[in-house]
Design a protein around this motif. Structure first.
Motif, mmCIF file in Angstrom:
data_model
loop_
_atom_site.group_PDB
_atom_site.id
_atom_site.type_symbol
_atom_site.label_atom_id
_atom_site.label_comp_id
_atom_site.label_asym_id
_atom_site.label_seq_id
_atom_site.Cartn_x
_atom_site.Cartn_y
_atom_site.Cartn_z
ATOM 1 N N TYR A 1 -56.496 -11.649 -16.409
ATOM 2 C CA TYR A 1 -55.046 -11.445 -16.318
ATOM 3 C C TYR A 1 -54.747 -10.064 -15.756
ATOM 4 C CZ TYR A 1 -50.247 -10.535 -17.532
ATOM 5 O OH TYR A 1 -48.925 -10.182 -17.461
ATOM 6 N N HIS A 2 -55.433 -9.037 -16.262
ATOM 7 C CA HIS A 2 -55.194 -7.650 -15.845
ATOM 8 C C HIS A 2 -55.468 -7.480 -14.346
ATOM 9 C CE1 HIS A 2 -54.749 -3.358 -16.375
ATOM 10 N NE2 HIS A 2 -55.906 -3.165 -15.794
ATOM 11 N N THR B 1 -52.589 -9.203 -12.306
ATOM 12 C CA THR B 1 -51.214 -8.767 -12.554
ATOM 13 C C THR B 1 -51.105 -7.256 -12.386
ATOM 14 O OG1 THR B 1 -51.063 -10.550 -14.175
ATOM 15 C CG2 THR B 1 -49.310 -8.903 -14.216
ATOM 16 N N VAL C 1 -49.736 -3.662 -12.569
ATOM 17 C CA VAL C 1 -48.760 -2.991 -13.433
ATOM 18 C C VAL C 1 -48.712 -1.513 -13.066
ATOM 19 C CG1 VAL C 1 -48.934 -4.591 -15.379
ATOM 20 C CG2 VAL C 1 -50.476 -2.638 -15.259
ATOM 21 N N ARG D 1 -48.169 -9.246 -24.616
ATOM 22 C CA ARG D 1 -47.198 -8.712 -23.664
ATOM 23 C C ARG D 1 -45.861 -8.779 -24.378
ATOM 24 N NH1 ARG D 1 -47.533 -13.083 -19.326
ATOM 25 N NH2 ARG D 1 -45.539 -12.200 -18.735
ATOM 26 N N ASP E 1 -44.851 -0.907 -18.059
ATOM 27 C CA ASP E 1 -44.506 -2.231 -17.550
ATOM 28 C C ASP E 1 -44.659 -3.232 -18.683
ATOM 29 O OD1 ASP E 1 -44.775 -4.833 -16.306
ATOM 30 O OD2 ASP E 1 -45.183 -3.807 -14.419
ATOM 31 N N ASN F 1 -45.290 -6.227 -18.654
ATOM 32 C CA ASN F 1 -46.390 -7.173 -18.436
ATOM 33 C C ASN F 1 -47.750 -6.572 -18.753
ATOM 34 O OD1 ASN F 1 -45.107 -9.574 -17.589
ATOM 35 N ND2 ASN F 1 -44.600 -8.570 -15.668
ATOM 36 N N HIS F 2 -47.781 -5.274 -19.041
ATOM 37 C CA HIS F 2 -49.046 -4.619 -19.367
ATOM 38 C C HIS F 2 -49.478 -5.078 -20.766
ATOM 39 C CE1 HIS F 2 -51.522 -0.841 -18.338
ATOM 40 N NE2 HIS F 2 -52.241 -1.659 -19.087
#
Length: 143
Positions: A10-11, A14, A16, A60, A119, A121-122
């Motif tokens: 995911y990281h 995505t 950030v 998140r 962020d 989403n982080h």
């Protein structure tokens, strides 16, 4: 797939922004409030105090991390507008533990007056608070 493999995947997928860390003695010294309220118009302000035993697992903002038969997923936990940016302002810290960890390894030890803008989403978590109290204001800037 393990939890850590899922989080790394995911990281990597995505992007950030790097967190912004600063200090303010009072709310009027938080320049980010003026800047972000002009940009986003809507935000939530939540005051909290935590004590011994408090912790939060990987998540998140506004999403729970759940394991299904098919693997891990982030699941929204309400129908509020998505958050774009989060800020934690520590108004009083007198504790051991309760460190903010931004995935994969950014460790932030809370201090009175510190604010952290990141962020939403982080992926992040809070380590176990072993003693004392920690008071903070959480700001959620909505899209």
């Amino acid at each position: 797939m393990s939890l850590l493999q899922f989080l790394h995947q995911y990281h990597e997928a995505t992007p950030v922004r790097e967190p912004l860390i600063g200090y303010a003695r009072n709310e009027t010294e938080l320049p980010i409030i003026t800047e972000f309220t002009q940009q986003y118009r809507q935000y939530q302000r939540i005051e909290r105090t935590t004590t011994s035993g408090y912790k939060m697992g990987w998540h998140r903002d506004h999403f729970l991390l759940r394991k299904f038969k098919t693997g891990f997923q982030f699941v929204p936990y309400d129908k509020e507008p998505p958050i774009h940016t989060s800020m934690i302002w520590y108004t009083h810290v007198d504790c051991v533990g309760a460190e903010l960890i931004l995935f994969p390894d950014k460790r932030i030890i809370p201090k009175t007056g510190m604010y952290v803008v990141f962020d939403s989403n982080h992926v992040h978590k809070v380590t176990q608070q072993h003693t004392g109290t920690r008071s903070f204001v959480l700001y959620k800037f909505l899209q």
